[in-house]
Design a protein around this motif. Structure first.
Motif, PDB file in Angstrom:
ATOM      1  N   SER A  23       0.829  -1.204   0.000  1.00 47.20           N
ATOM      2  CA  SER A  23       0.000   0.000   0.000  1.00 47.20           C
ATOM      3  C   SER A  23       0.866   1.257   0.000  1.00 47.20           C
ATOM      4  N   MET A  26       1.829   1.990  -3.561  1.00 48.79           N
ATOM      5  CA  MET A  26       0.753   2.584  -4.355  1.00 48.79           C
ATOM      6  C   MET A  26       0.505   4.034  -3.953  1.00 48.79           C
ATOM      7  N   ASP A  29       3.286   6.360  -5.191  1.00 50.53           N
ATOM      8  CA  ASP A  29       3.178   6.596  -6.631  1.00 50.53           C
ATOM      9  C   ASP A  29       2.056   7.580  -6.952  1.00 50.53           C
ATOM     10  N   SER A  30       0.945   7.452  -6.267  1.00 50.49           N
ATOM     11  CA  SER A  30      -0.207   8.304  -6.541  1.00 50.49           C
ATOM     12  C   SER A  30       0.092   9.761  -6.225  1.00 50.49           C
ATOM     13  N   TYR A  58      -4.898   5.247 -14.733  1.00 47.84           N
ATOM     14  CA  TYR A  58      -4.606   4.353 -13.607  1.00 47.84           C
ATOM     15  C   TYR A  58      -5.907   3.962 -12.903  1.00 47.84           C
ATOM     16  N   PHE A  89       2.672  -4.358 -11.507  1.00 54.34           N
ATOM     17  CA  PHE A  89       2.825  -2.947 -11.133  1.00 54.34           C
ATOM     18  C   PHE A  89       4.262  -2.480 -11.258  1.00 54.34           C
ATOM     19  N   GLN A 112      -0.244  -0.028 -14.800  1.00 49.35           N
ATOM     20  CA  GLN A 112      -0.070   0.052 -13.355  1.00 49.35           C
ATOM     21  C   GLN A 112      -1.386  -0.213 -12.630  1.00 49.35           C
ATOM     22  N   ALA A 116      -2.344  -2.894  -9.707  1.00 51.86           N
ATOM     23  CA  ALA A 116      -2.894  -2.447  -8.424  1.00 51.86           C
ATOM     24  C   ALA A 116      -4.244  -3.078  -8.139  1.00 51.86           C
ATOM     25  N   ASN A 174       9.719   2.912  -7.568  1.00 54.45           N
ATOM     26  CA  ASN A 174       8.848   1.769  -7.288  1.00 54.45           C
ATOM     27  C   ASN A 174       9.548   0.424  -7.424  1.00 54.45           C
TER      28      ASN A 174
END
Length: 479
Positions: A23, A26, A29-30, A58, A89, A112, A116, A174
């Motif tokens: 998590s 993710m 990255d967001s 995404y 991912f 990606q 996810a 990542n």
């Protein structure tokens, strides 16, 4: 064995740590992408629509594949699918970093999202199945608190990387995290299956195509026109297929989504309330860093630093809210959190202008961030607590799907309002659009608060007898 004394066992700690690491990846990255949108716009000569696609490509594949991802985990093994999702991912992150233009970047972001769609619902499923109800709220709070490390550092990391190196490096980050998480999961997490021995292929196809039609309409509405044949046709097709999916699931012998879930008041209210949480969150994220860069004249690093008080609330509020929700019930935290987000973003909508100083909006950022991070773990706990342990995978898929739909919806609606009220031609024009956009995210939060008021109050500490049922491959939780 589970920790009957309330203390976390070694097995529980590994599951919580690995799921949280995934998590973390993710979330980093967001938010890093959000902070770098201004740099990507300039470097790749991207339009507002292209920037929206960078975020929503995404979310699009994530949302439409989430139910299928959760079903694949139940059918073929949650650990196996979790590791596969991490691999997808990680490879897609490398493709993002190597993208020569905005089209390639959008395509890699879509890949990606596919990875996810396997990782996140299964990470929640693994935690929920491993921890009994009396520990689950605290575990989910810790899960979001560790994720908060990425959320807290994401804007700063994105600013440092974008300003000091290049935006491509935000995706290279990542790779080591993805490899470590996949290897640890393969070694430390036991395999488990869901309750259904068969994969509901018809249901998976219907919900995937139906969700794709709805999300495509939301994403394309701004560019193609909300009344265009493309948008209306996609929306109509999506809605029809979703209705057919519901009818099929009511008759299927092994449904991927039992419709009886929605007979639960907690399940039927916490899900749409959480939809509004993430609609408001993603709408805010899309423009906030750009506001600091376009109106305040900050670089990516300066914008990232100014976002940290907002994102940093996740580290503090999520664990506290998760723990207190075990005692006080979820409704107060979901409704109260959305009220705080309404007040915070509403205040920014009123005062934000080209002459507004950072300190004038800082209290509103903290209030709004605290509100969102209060609501998240409480909504999660309400959803997974409304079903039997062996059904947590299916419930998690619904929860995560609606969460991503909320993100797509919030981004699309906020961008549409921004485009109608402002633009990028000048700081003044951007500020006008930004104020209108923040008014929109405040309205979304207010709607969510009204829905959350319909959630059940505090529930008994003991679960009903039918909830005590073993998850295949996992020890039954003690009550």
């Amino acid at each position: 064995m589970r920790g009957d004394s309330g203390r976390m066992t070694s097995e529980q700690a590994w599951v919580l740590g690995i799921a949280s690491l995934a998590s973390f990846m993710m979330a980093l990255d967001s938010l890093v992408v959000t902070t770098a949108l201004g740099t990507i716009r300039q470097d790749l000569t991207a339009s507002l629509e292209s920037l929206e696609w960078t975020v929503n490509a995404y979310n699009l594949t994530f949302a439409v594949l989430l139910p299928t991802g959760a079903a694949l985990g139940d059918r073929f093994g949650r650990r196996r699918m979790f590791v596969a999702g991490m691999a997808v991912f990680t490879v897609a992150s490398a493709a993002c970093a190597l993208s020569p233009n905005i089209t390639a970047l959008v395509a890699a972001r879509a890949l990606q999202g596919a990875g996810a769609a396997l990782v996140l619902p299964l990470s929640l499923t693994l935690i929920s199945a491993m921890f009994p109800p009396r520990q689950r709220g605290r575990a989910m709070g810790l899960y979001l608190g560790i994720t908060g490390l990425a959320t807290f550092s994401g804007p700063f990391v994105g600013g440092v990387v974008s300003e000091g190196l290049a935006w491509q490096w935000i995706f290279w980050l990542n790779l080591p995290v993805g490899v470590v998480a996949a290897l640890l999961a393969a070694r430390r997490i036991g395999e488990s299956l869901g309750p259904n021995g068969r994969l509901d292929l018809v249901g998976a196809a219907l919900v995937t195509l139906g969700a794709f039609g709805v999300v495509w309409a939301l994403v394309r509405g701004n560019a193609a026109g909300w009344g265009s044949a493309e948008v209306l046709g996609a929306l109509l097709l999506g809605v029809v297929l979703v209705i057919v999916f519901v009818l099929w699931e009511r008759r299927a012998k092994t449904p991927m989504l039992p419709m009886r879930f929605f007979r639960s008041r907690a399940f039927a209210t916490a899900n749409p309330a959480n939809f509004c949480v993430f609609a408001s969150l993603y709408g805010t994220m899309f423009f906030l860093a750009q506001y600091f860069q376009t109106v305040h004249g900050e670089g990516p690093l300066g914008a990232g630093l100014r976002l940290m008080p907002w994102t940093g609330t996740l580290m503090v509020c999520a664990p506290l809210a998760g723990r207190l929700a075990d005692k006080a019930g979820e409704r107060a935290f979901v409704a109260g959190g959305l009220l705080l987000q309404t007040l915070g973003m509403g205040w920014i909508a009123v005062v934000a202008d080209t002459g507004t100083g950072y300190l004038e909006i800082l209290p509103a950022l903290v209030v709004g961030g605290a509100g969102l991070t209060m609501a998240m773990p409480a909504a999660q706990k309400a959803v997974v607590g409304a079903v039997r342990p062996e059904e947590i995978g299916q419930a998690s898929g619904v929860f995560m799907t609606l969460r991503m739909f909320g993100g797509v919806f919030g981004t699309s609606v906020t961008v549409a309002v921004f485009a109608g009220a402002g633009g990028y031609a000048s700081a003044e024009e951007f500020s006008d659009g930004f104020s209108a956009g923040m008014g929109t995210v405040a309205a979304l939060a207010f709607i969510g608060m009204l829905v959350a008021l319909g959630m059940p109050g505090r529930r008994p500490a003991t679960a009903p007898p039918q909830a005590v049922s073993a998850v295949p491959g996992v020890d039954a939780p003690s009550r």
